[in-house]
Scaffold this active site. Sequence first.
Site, PDB file in Angstrom:
ATOM      1  CD  GLU A 178      -2.588   1.424   2.528  1.00  0.00           C
ATOM      2  OE1 GLU A 178      -3.110   0.451   3.091  1.00  0.00           O
ATOM      3  OE2 GLU A 178      -2.621   2.587   2.978  1.00  0.00           O
ATOM      4  CB  SER A 377      -6.778  -9.219   6.099  1.00  0.00           C
ATOM      5  OG  SER A 377      -5.700  -9.247   7.012  1.00  0.00           O
TER       6      SER A 377
HETATM    7  S1  SF4 Z   1     -10.969  -0.641   4.803  1.00  0.00           S
HETATM    8 FE1  SF4 Z   1      -9.718  -2.509   4.949  1.00  0.00          FE
HETATM    9  S2  SF4 Z   1      -8.763  -2.765   2.927  1.00  0.00           S
HETATM   10 FE2  SF4 Z   1      -9.527  -0.658   3.097  1.00  0.00          FE
HETATM   11  S3  SF4 Z   1      -7.790   0.514   3.809  1.00  0.00           S
HETATM   12 FE3  SF4 Z   1      -8.938  -0.101   5.634  1.00  0.00          FE
HETATM   13  S4  SF4 Z   1      -7.983  -2.030   6.314  1.00  0.00           S
HETATM   14 FE4  SF4 Z   1      -7.309  -1.638   4.183  1.00  0.00          FE
END
Ligand code: SF4
Length: 409
Positions: A178, A377
């Site tokens: 990211e 996750s």
């Molecule tokens: S909502 Fe989930 S996938 Fe999206 S940035 Fe936050 S932790 Fe990451």
Amino acid sequence: MKSFDIPEYYRSRIITPLKEFRRKRDKLKRDFSPTLLDFGPVRVLLARHFGFCYGVENAVEIAYKAIAENPGKRIFLLSEMIHNPDVNGDLQSRGVRFLMDTKGRQLIPFSDLNPNDVVIIPAFGTTLETQQQLAALGLDVVKYDTTCPFVEKVWNKAGQIGQKNYSVIVHGKPSHEETRATFSHSKETAPTVVVKDMAQTQRLAKYITHELPVEAFYEEFAGQYSVGFDPTRDLQRIGVVNQTTMLASDTQSIADYLKQVMIQHYDLTGDSVDAHFANTRDTLCYATNDNQDATYALLTSPADFAVVAGGYNSSNTSHIVDLCEAKLPTYFIESAQKIVSDTLILHFDHHTKQEITTENFIPAHRPVTILLTCGASCPDAVVEGILLKLAGFFPDSKSVDDVLETIMQ
Ligand code: SF4
């Protein structure tokens, strides 16, 4: 919030309805207190918020849709879908292959791809360079792009800061997918540098105040600054964005610290601060905030130990572990299989990046109180497996159905 069509085996007959029960009773998310599952000899306190977030469910839905819509085609994931071994393993068992590892190292050369192949972009997003490379090969990089909208929000924020002629400081893990993606997007509009923690931010400050020679910056921040970055010119006006999953308190401290450095160095007061420091809010996502706040609330209850479930390379999970281990013995595990017996647990030390073994992790007294949570996750099914395994070590426990009935009556 939108609901997603994800495989049932990621859900849980215990955890999923419990979360739904809490959600319906507290739609405005004001109550961060944990849910107590009282089995008698063991009491499990389940965090108010944990598990699959919006971005993960969205990504999982799109990935399985890609498989269903493309029988006979080769399907590739740019890198891990999300940082969870169950999800990644299940996708691989359905023939999906990874093009890169989590550090961006190539596993399958892009030159092996053809326009008929399907490429899924993971929830973390990807770099503009990778996107362009894939598009140049004739691949559709939009159809199965699962980039989380909250990550795109960070890119937009970096763009806005850049358009106002500030340089962008990205607080994130430099090698994380990211942060690499955010860096790539940010540098299109602004000189950009990544700082991984407060120690590195304090070093960066010494280039703002000219206490360190410019030449040393290039060595110290190698791989973390955009091409053409000039510390003398590009650290005069700055703004901070962050990886969505950092520890909220760390990100706040870094932004506050840099602001103070600018105020002192340029002798700023009131509105004049804006001339050198873009006053923006952090770019943590809602799931990171909710999960961390729920962890703080969980930690107000006395307990014997905490179990945090999640992928060992999951950034948001590691921060929840940090919060817990500051208070009590904490076991960071991928799944119930890591609980080998009632006397032995295999768990991950994310500081040394090693799995370690702890014996006699369950104290002899009764009742035993356990805090249980997981990262964004981690499927509910994994948390259920851990809960049942732990409860199973206590022979005189109430049944799960009885415990659920007491809570949800
Ligand atoms: S909502 Fe989930 S996938 Fe999206 S940035 Fe936050 S932790 Fe990451």
